[in-house]
Design a protein around this motif. Structure first.
Motif, PDB file in Angstrom:
ATOM      1  N   VAL A  18       0.846  -1.205   0.000  1.00  0.00           N
ATOM      2  CA  VAL A  18       0.000   0.000   0.000  1.00  0.00           C
ATOM      3  C   VAL A  18       0.878   1.251   0.000  1.00  0.00           C
ATOM      4  N   ALA A  19       1.903   1.260   0.866  1.00  0.00           N
ATOM      5  CA  ALA A  19       2.758   2.452   0.981  1.00  0.00           C
ATOM      6  C   ALA A  19       3.461   2.749  -0.339  1.00  0.00           C
ATOM      7  N   VAL A  20       3.961   1.704  -0.995  1.00  0.00           N
ATOM      8  CA  VAL A  20       4.696   1.927  -2.251  1.00  0.00           C
ATOM      9  C   VAL A  20       3.741   2.396  -3.349  1.00  0.00           C
ATOM     10  N   SER A  21       2.600   1.733  -3.473  1.00  0.00           N
ATOM     11  CA  SER A  21       1.660   2.118  -4.533  1.00  0.00           C
ATOM     12  C   SER A  21       1.096   3.519  -4.274  1.00  0.00           C
ATOM     13  N   GLY A  80       3.304   6.184  -5.427  1.00  0.00           N
ATOM     14  CA  GLY A  80       3.411   6.351  -6.880  1.00  0.00           C
ATOM     15  C   GLY A  80       4.230   5.303  -7.588  1.00  0.00           C
ATOM     16  N   GLY A  81       4.782   4.333  -6.830  1.00  0.00           N
ATOM     17  CA  GLY A  81       5.513   3.225  -7.455  1.00  0.00           C
ATOM     18  C   GLY A  81       4.599   2.013  -7.600  1.00  0.00           C
ATOM     19  N   LEU A  82       5.199   0.839  -7.883  1.00  0.00           N
ATOM     20  CA  LEU A  82       4.400  -0.389  -7.946  1.00  0.00           C
ATOM     21  C   LEU A  82       4.721  -1.256  -6.739  1.00  0.00           C
ATOM     22  N   GLY A  83       3.745  -1.386  -5.818  1.00  0.00           N
ATOM     23  CA  GLY A  83       3.892  -2.296  -4.685  1.00  0.00           C
ATOM     24  C   GLY A  83       3.595  -3.713  -5.161  1.00  0.00           C
ATOM     25  N   VAL A  84       4.371  -4.671  -4.672  1.00  0.00           N
ATOM     26  CA  VAL A  84       4.204  -6.070  -5.123  1.00  0.00           C
ATOM     27  C   VAL A  84       4.061  -6.990  -3.906  1.00  0.00           C
ATOM     28  N   LEU A  85       2.944  -7.689  -3.840  1.00  0.00           N
ATOM     29  CA  LEU A  85       2.726  -8.648  -2.745  1.00  0.00           C
ATOM     30  C   LEU A  85       3.678  -9.841  -2.885  1.00  0.00           C
ATOM     31  N   GLY A  86       4.302 -10.236  -1.778  1.00  0.00           N
ATOM     32  CA  GLY A  86       5.185 -11.401  -1.804  1.00  0.00           C
ATOM     33  C   GLY A  86       4.369 -12.673  -1.689  1.00  0.00           C
ATOM     34  N   SER A  87       3.563 -12.917  -2.717  1.00  0.00           N
ATOM     35  CA  SER A  87       2.552 -13.977  -2.628  1.00  0.00           C
ATOM     36  C   SER A  87       2.996 -15.304  -3.232  1.00  0.00           C
ATOM     37  N   GLY A  88       4.277 -15.402  -3.618  1.00  0.00           N
ATOM     38  CA  GLY A  88       4.745 -16.583  -4.344  1.00  0.00           C
ATOM     39  C   GLY A  88       4.465 -17.911  -3.671  1.00  0.00           C
ATOM     40  N   PHE A  89       4.490 -17.948  -2.339  1.00  0.00           N
ATOM     41  CA  PHE A  89       4.266 -19.226  -1.635  1.00  0.00           C
ATOM     42  C   PHE A  89       2.963 -19.236  -0.838  1.00  0.00           C
ATOM     43  N   MET A  90       2.109 -18.219  -1.047  1.00  0.00           N
ATOM     44  CA  MET A  90       0.915 -18.095  -0.186  1.00  0.00           C
ATOM     45  C   MET A  90      -0.239 -18.983  -0.637  1.00  0.00           C
ATOM     46  N   PRO A  91      -0.997 -19.559   0.313  1.00  0.00           N
ATOM     47  CA  PRO A  91      -2.236 -20.232  -0.062  1.00  0.00           C
ATOM     48  C   PRO A  91      -3.255 -19.208  -0.573  1.00  0.00           C
ATOM     49  N   ILE A  94      -3.755 -14.949  -0.091  1.00  0.00           N
ATOM     50  CA  ILE A  94      -3.637 -13.993  -1.208  1.00  0.00           C
ATOM     51  C   ILE A  94      -4.906 -13.136  -1.254  1.00  0.00           C
ATOM     52  N   ALA A  95      -6.065 -13.785  -1.165  1.00  0.00           N
ATOM     53  CA  ALA A  95      -7.343 -13.044  -1.226  1.00  0.00           C
ATOM     54  C   ALA A  95      -7.419 -12.012  -0.101  1.00  0.00           C
ATOM     55  N   ALA A  96      -7.013 -12.408   1.116  1.00  0.00           N
ATOM     56  CA  ALA A  96      -7.090 -11.482   2.259  1.00  0.00           C
ATOM     57  C   ALA A  96      -6.114 -10.320   2.090  1.00  0.00           C
ATOM     58  N   GLN A  97      -4.918 -10.621   1.581  1.00  0.00           N
ATOM     59  CA  GLN A  97      -3.923  -9.562   1.361  1.00  0.00           C
ATOM     60  C   GLN A  97      -4.396  -8.570   0.291  1.00  0.00           C
ATOM     61  N   VAL A  98      -4.965  -9.115  -0.785  1.00  0.00           N
ATOM     62  CA  VAL A  98      -5.461  -8.239  -1.861  1.00  0.00           C
ATOM     63  C   VAL A  98      -6.572  -7.345  -1.313  1.00  0.00           C
ATOM     64  N   GLU A  99      -7.434  -7.920  -0.503  1.00  0.00           N
ATOM     65  CA  GLU A  99      -8.537  -7.134   0.060  1.00  0.00           C
ATOM     66  C   GLU A  99      -7.992  -5.984   0.920  1.00  0.00           C
ATOM     67  N   GLU A 100      -6.966  -6.287   1.712  1.00  0.00           N
ATOM     68  CA  GLU A 100      -6.369  -5.236   2.564  1.00  0.00           C
ATOM     69  C   GLU A 100      -5.743  -4.133   1.710  1.00  0.00           C
ATOM     70  N   ALA A 154      -7.106   0.094   1.178  1.00  0.00           N
ATOM     71  CA  ALA A 154      -6.242   1.233   1.514  1.00  0.00           C
ATOM     72  C   ALA A 154      -5.798   2.068   0.318  1.00  0.00           C
ATOM     73  N   THR A 155      -5.910   1.516  -0.883  1.00  0.00           N
ATOM     74  CA  THR A 155      -5.481   2.291  -2.056  1.00  0.00           C
ATOM     75  C   THR A 155      -6.254   1.859  -3.296  1.00  0.00           C
ATOM     76  N   ASP A 156      -6.435   2.814  -4.207  1.00  0.00           N
ATOM     77  CA  ASP A 156      -7.018   2.440  -5.509  1.00  0.00           C
ATOM     78  C   ASP A 156      -5.945   2.460  -6.595  1.00  0.00           C
ATOM     79  N   LYS A 157      -4.675   2.549  -6.175  1.00  0.00           N
ATOM     80  CA  LYS A 157      -3.568   2.582  -7.145  1.00  0.00           C
ATOM     81  C   LYS A 157      -3.210   1.153  -7.584  1.00  0.00           C
TER      82      LYS A 157
END
Ligand SMILES: Cc1cc2nc3c(=O)[nH]c(=O)nc-3n(C[C@H](O)[C@H](O)[C@H](O)COP(=O)(O)O)c2cc1C
Length: 324
Positions: A30-33, A36-47, A51-57, A61-64
Motif C-alpha cells: 500500500v505504501a509503495v503504490s 506512486g511506485g508499484l507495490g508487489v505482494l510477496g505472494s509466491g508461496f501463499m495459499p 492472497i485473497a485477504a492480502q489483496v482485500e487489505e 487502503a489504495t485504488d492505485k
C-alpha cells in the motif's frame, strides 16, 4: 517522471518494489503504490485464502495499481497462485521463475493472465530468459543481477542490464539488484533501463511489516557481511552472516552436496519467520538481504525511495550529462 514503464503499469514513478515472501505484505505494498511506485505482494508461496485477504487489505487502503508474485515453476502452487491473481482481479502479475524460463509455459500463463486483464511484469536472471519473456508477451521485463536480494541470480547486474537493453527494445527494461540510491538508477538509465526495482532497500523502511531488528541488522551490515547460503539445495540466497549462517556454511563445507541438503533444510527451517516476526536475528533467524546492505544507512520512509528518489535520479542524470 513518465515513460513506458509508468504508462504500461499506470504508475507515477518507474520504481518497482520487489516481491518478498512474508515481507512485502499489504502495509508495504500500500505504501509503495500510494507513493506512486508499484507495490508487489510477496505472494509466491501463499495459499489462495491468504492472497485473497492480502489483496482485500491492499484494495481497502489504495485504488492505485499493485502486483502479486507468481512463481512460474511446475507444481500445485503455480495453479493456486495464477487462479488467485485472476479471481482477485490483481492488476499486475509479477512473474518470476527459480529455473530457466520455458517458452511454452510462459506463453500459456502470460496468455491466461492477459485474458483476465492483467499486465505481466517478468523478472529474469539471464539474457535467454529475457528473450523468452519478450517472445511470450511480457509487458515489462525486470533484469535482476546476481547481487540482488532473495535467491541468488546468475549474472552480474551490470553485464545483464547491458545485454538485455542491447537485445530488447520492444519491451521496457527495469534494472534490479544492488540498487538503493538514485545515482545508481541514473547509471542504469544510461545503459537503457526505464525503471528500477529495489527489494532490500524497501525492507529497511518504516512501513515494511518486519521486526525492527531485521531492519537494524540491514542498516548495520557492511558489504562483506552478506553471504550466499544454500547452494546444496539448488536455491542459494543472500543473507546476513550471523551465527545461524555460520552453522549453515559449516554444514555445506563439511558434507557432500547430497548429504548437506537435508541437514541444511532442517537447520534453516522457519528461520525467515523467526527473524521477520520474532526479531531473533543472531542464533536462529535468517535475515535475507542483498549485497546492497552496505549502501543502506538508515531506516527510511517509503516516500524517500519512490518520489524523492526519482527527483534526485533526474538531477543525477542532468549532472552526469553536464560532466561530459
Ligand atoms: C527478504 C527478501 C525476500 C525475497 N523474496 C522474493 C520472493 O518471494 N519472490 C521473488 O520473486 N523475489 C524475492 N526476492 C527478490 C526481490 O523481489 C528483488 O528482486 C531483489 O530484492 C532486488 O535486489 P535488491 O535486494 O538488491 O534490491 C526477495 C528479496 C528479499 C530481500
Amino acid at each position: 517522471m513518465s515513460n513506458r514503464v509508468c504508462d504500461i503499469l499506470g504508475i507515477e514513478y518507474p520504481v518497482i518494489q520487489g516481491a518478498m515472501a512474508w515481507t512485502s505484505m499489504s502495509p508495504l505494498v500500500v505504501a509503495v503504490s500510494e507513493a506512486g511506485g508499484l507495490g508487489v505482494l510477496g505472494s509466491g508461496f501463499m495459499p489462495a485464502h491468504i492472497i485473497a485477504a492480502q489483496v482485500e487489505e491492499v484494495r481497502k487502503a489504495t485504488d492505485k495499481p499493485f502486483a502479486a508474485n507468481l512463481f512460474l515453476d511446475p507444481g500445485p502452487q503455480l495453479e493456486i497462485g495464477c487462479q488467485a491473481i485472476i479471481d482477485n482481479k490483481v492488476p499486475v502479475a509479477y512473474v518470476d521463475t527459480l529455473n530457466l524460463l520455458e517458452y511454452d509455459m510462459a506463453k500459456k500463463y502470460y496468455d491466461r493472465l492477459h485474458a483476465a486483464g492483467c499486465k505481466i511484469v517478468a523478472k529474469i536472471n539471464c539474457l535467454s530468459d529475457a528473450l523468452v519473456a519478450e517472445k511470450a508477451g511480457a509487458d515489462v521485463i525486470i533484469a535482476k543481477g546476481v547481487e540482488g536480494g532473495g535467491h541468488c541470480a546468475k549474472i552480474s547486474g551490470s553485464v545483464l542490464l547491458a545485454e538485455v537493453t542491447q537485445n530488447i527494445s520492444s519491451v521496457p527494461i527495469v534494472a534490479s539488484g544492488g540498487i538503493a540510491i538514485p545515482i545508481q538508477a541514473a547509471a542504469c538509465t544510461v545503459v537503457g533501463a526505464e525503471g528500477v526495482e529495489m527489494g532490500t532497500a524497501f525492507v529497511a523502511t518504516f512501513e515494511c511489516p518486519v521486526h525492527e531488528n531485521v531492519k537494524n541488522a540491514i542498516v548495520k551490515a557492511q558489504d562483506i557481511d552478506i553471504i550466499s547460503c544454500g547452494s546444496c539445495t539448488g536455491e542459494p540466497s543472500w543473507q546476513i552472516n550471523n551465527n545461524l549462517a555460520k552453522r549453515l556454511v559449516e554444514i555445506e563445507e563439511t558434507n557432500t552436496k547430497v548429504a548437506a541438503a537435508p541437514l541444511f533444510m532442517e537447520a534453516s527451517e522457519g528461520s525467515l519467520r523467526i527473524a521477520s516476526l520474532e526479531g531473533e536475528v543472531e542464533e536462529a533467524g535468517a535475515v535475507l538481504s542483498g549485497q546492497v546492505a552496505g549502501l543502506i544507512h538508515s531506516i527510511r520512509p517509503v516516500k524517500e525511495l519512490v518520489a524523492d528518489f526519482c527527483v534526485e535520479w533526474e538531477a543525477c542524470l542532468k549532472q552526469t550529462y553536464t560532466l561530459m
